[in-house]
Design a protein around this motif. Structure first.
Motif, PDB file in Angstrom:
ATOM      1  N   LYS A  10      27.583 104.927  48.346  1.00  0.00           N
ATOM      2  CA  LYS A  10      26.079 104.492  48.072  1.00  0.00           C
ATOM      3  C   LYS A  10      26.234 103.568  46.951  1.00  0.00           C
ATOM      4  O   LYS A  10      27.219 103.123  45.974  1.00  0.00           O
ATOM      5  N   ILE A  11      25.075 102.452  47.581  1.00  0.00           N
ATOM      6  CA  ILE A  11      25.076 101.178  46.144  1.00  0.00           C
ATOM      7  C   ILE A  11      23.633 101.392  45.898  1.00  0.00           C
ATOM      8  O   ILE A  11      21.957 101.578  46.970  1.00  0.00           O
ATOM      9  N   SER A  12      23.363 101.064  44.693  1.00  0.00           N
ATOM     10  CA  SER A  12      22.385 100.972  43.597  1.00  0.00           C
ATOM     11  C   SER A  12      21.933 100.063  43.270  1.00  0.00           C
ATOM     12  O   SER A  12      22.721  99.134  42.609  1.00  0.00           O
ATOM     13  N   VAL A  13      20.929  99.319  43.583  1.00  0.00           N
ATOM     14  CA  VAL A  13      20.487  98.156  42.606  1.00  0.00           C
ATOM     15  C   VAL A  13      18.924  97.912  42.058  1.00  0.00           C
ATOM     16  O   VAL A  13      18.492  99.271  41.992  1.00  0.00           O
ATOM     17  N   LYS A  14      19.104  97.646  41.012  1.00  0.00           N
ATOM     18  CA  LYS A  14      18.666  97.237  39.434  1.00  0.00           C
ATOM     19  C   LYS A  14      17.777  95.848  39.804  1.00  0.00           C
ATOM     20  O   LYS A  14      18.822  95.181  39.607  1.00  0.00           O
ATOM     21  N   TYR A  34      20.906  94.087  38.950  1.00  0.00           N
ATOM     22  CA  TYR A  34      23.293  95.035  38.673  1.00  0.00           C
ATOM     23  C   TYR A  34      22.832  96.236  39.954  1.00  0.00           C
ATOM     24  O   TYR A  34      22.081  96.244  40.105  1.00  0.00           O
ATOM     25  N   ILE A  35      24.428  95.872  40.289  1.00  0.00           N
ATOM     26  CA  ILE A  35      24.844  96.749  41.523  1.00  0.00           C
ATOM     27  C   ILE A  35      25.815  97.721  41.226  1.00  0.00           C
ATOM     28  O   ILE A  35      26.162  97.638  39.933  1.00  0.00           O
ATOM     29  N   SER A  36      25.573  99.350  41.877  1.00  0.00           N
ATOM     30  CA  SER A  36      26.701  99.755  41.318  1.00  0.00           C
ATOM     31  C   SER A  36      26.680 100.562  42.940  1.00  0.00           C
ATOM     32  O   SER A  36      26.018 101.143  44.057  1.00  0.00           O
ATOM     33  N   ILE A  37      28.232 100.066  42.670  1.00  0.00           N
ATOM     34  CA  ILE A  37      28.922 100.691  44.231  1.00  0.00           C
ATOM     35  C   ILE A  37      29.215 101.750  43.841  1.00  0.00           C
ATOM     36  O   ILE A  37      30.648 102.213  43.333  1.00  0.00           O
ATOM     37  N   GLU A  38      29.192 103.434  44.852  1.00  0.00           N
ATOM     38  CA  GLU A  38      29.990 104.737  44.470  1.00  0.00           C
ATOM     39  C   GLU A  38      30.063 105.722  45.726  1.00  0.00           C
ATOM     40  O   GLU A  38      30.210 105.173  46.646  1.00  0.00           O
ATOM     41  N   ASN A  39      31.839 105.202  45.225  1.00  0.00           N
ATOM     42  CA  ASN A  39      32.497 105.850  46.966  1.00  0.00           C
ATOM     43  C   ASN A  39      32.453 107.395  46.840  1.00  0.00           C
ATOM     44  O   ASN A  39      33.052 107.798  45.396  1.00  0.00           O
ATOM     45  N   LYS A  40      31.774 107.418  47.381  1.00  0.00           N
ATOM     46  CA  LYS A  40      30.912 109.183  47.767  1.00  0.00           C
ATOM     47  C   LYS A  40      32.172 109.659  49.006  1.00  0.00           C
ATOM     48  O   LYS A  40      31.920 110.917  49.484  1.00  0.00           O
ATOM     49  N   SER A  41      32.755 109.466  49.507  1.00  0.00           N
ATOM     50  CA  SER A  41      33.968 109.109  50.666  1.00  0.00           C
ATOM     51  C   SER A  41      35.299 110.013  50.715  1.00  0.00           C
ATOM     52  O   SER A  41      35.314 109.676  49.020  1.00  0.00           O
ATOM     53  N   LYS A  42      36.530 110.666  51.080  1.00  0.00           N
ATOM     54  CA  LYS A  42      37.010 110.549  50.937  1.00  0.00           C
ATOM     55  C   LYS A  42      38.540 109.881  50.717  1.00  0.00           C
ATOM     56  O   LYS A  42      39.460 110.230  50.379  1.00  0.00           O
ATOM     57  N   ASP A  43      38.279 108.384  50.874  1.00  0.00           N
ATOM     58  CA  ASP A  43      39.063 107.736  50.831  1.00  0.00           C
ATOM     59  C   ASP A  43      39.240 106.809  49.886  1.00  0.00           C
ATOM     60  O   ASP A  43      37.994 106.140  49.790  1.00  0.00           O
ATOM     61  N   ALA A  44      39.850 106.305  49.389  1.00  0.00           N
ATOM     62  CA  ALA A  44      39.649 104.390  48.835  1.00  0.00           C
ATOM     63  C   ALA A  44      39.454 103.592  49.653  1.00  0.00           C
ATOM     64  O   ALA A  44      40.113 103.513  50.833  1.00  0.00           O
ATOM     65  N   VAL A  45      38.554 102.651  48.824  1.00  0.00           N
ATOM     66  CA  VAL A  45      37.852 101.780  49.579  1.00  0.00           C
ATOM     67  C   VAL A  45      37.621 100.260  48.694  1.00  0.00           C
ATOM     68  O   VAL A  45      38.230 100.436  47.703  1.00  0.00           O
ATOM     69  N   LYS A  46      37.943  99.199  49.551  1.00  0.00           N
ATOM     70  CA  LYS A  46      38.017  97.658  49.001  1.00  0.00           C
ATOM     71  C   LYS A  46      37.149  97.464  49.610  1.00  0.00           C
ATOM     72  O   LYS A  46      36.879  96.689  50.153  1.00  0.00           O
ATOM     73  N   LEU A  47      36.554  96.438  48.304  1.00  0.00           N
ATOM     74  CA  LEU A  47      35.302  95.009  48.921  1.00  0.00           C
ATOM     75  C   LEU A  47      35.763  93.848  49.369  1.00  0.00           C
ATOM     76  O   LEU A  47      37.088  93.463  47.630  1.00  0.00           O
ATOM     77  N   LEU A  48      36.324  92.861  49.917  1.00  0.00           N
ATOM     78  CA  LEU A  48      36.742  92.660  50.979  1.00  0.00           C
ATOM     79  C   LEU A  48      35.794  91.473  50.250  1.00  0.00           C
ATOM     80  O   LEU A  48      36.094  90.165  50.034  1.00  0.00           O
ATOM     81  N   GLU A  49      34.325  91.304  50.870  1.00  0.00           N
ATOM     82  CA  GLU A  49      33.279  89.927  50.784  1.00  0.00           C
ATOM     83  C   GLU A  49      32.280  90.637  50.649  1.00  0.00           C
ATOM     84  O   GLU A  49      31.899  91.669  51.354  1.00  0.00           O
ATOM     85  N   ARG A  50      31.400  89.467  50.269  1.00  0.00           N
ATOM     86  CA  ARG A  50      29.562  89.653  50.313  1.00  0.00           C
ATOM     87  C   ARG A  50      29.131  88.978  51.301  1.00  0.00           C
ATOM     88  O   ARG A  50      29.580  87.852  51.206  1.00  0.00           O
TER      89      ARG A  50
END
Length: 128
Positions: A10-14, A34-50
């Protein structure tokens, strides 16, 4: 607030308008997002690129891509949230940004894209 969920992320932006700045004889409108990145999945993730597409009311378009965000490539565990703040400068008083993050699922090693919802940058609130 702008929000979107892609594959359990889930990405939230203000946004805020910071005023005008002058550089190289040009006036720019300064915005923070202001970005909030919420992991609602069951696995860990890593942000690689934008990857960002930034455009303003004068039809200027800028493409920004690179590794991580604000100098980091965060790992986000299930039910955790990663927050960051960054800035944008436009030649006009209104514009918008959107794009995606490339992430990797650390359990399956599969890469995937997470949509960043397009959000407005404006000096004054506007009604549609």
């Amino acid at each position: 607030m702008f929000q979107q969920v892609t594959k359990g992320i889930k990405i939230s932006v203000k946004t805020t308008f910071n005023g005008t700045v002058h550089r190289d004889y040009e006036q720019y409108y300064s915005f923070s997002y202001y970005i909030s990145i919420e992991n609602k999945s069951k696995d860990a993730v890593k942000l690689l690129e934008r990857y960002w597409v930034i455009f303003d009311a004068l039809n200027n378009t800028e493409y920004v891509e690179g590794e991580g965000v604000v100098g980091e490539t965060p790992t986000i565990k299930p039910n955790d949230t990663y927050n960051y703040k960054s800035n944008c400068f436009l030649l006009s008083s209104t514009g918008a940004m959107g794009g995606h993050y490339k992430m990797i699922n650390l359990e399956t090693s599969k890469e995937f894209l997470v949509t960043i919802p397009t959000f407005q940058l404006t000096t004054t609130p506007t009604l549609n």
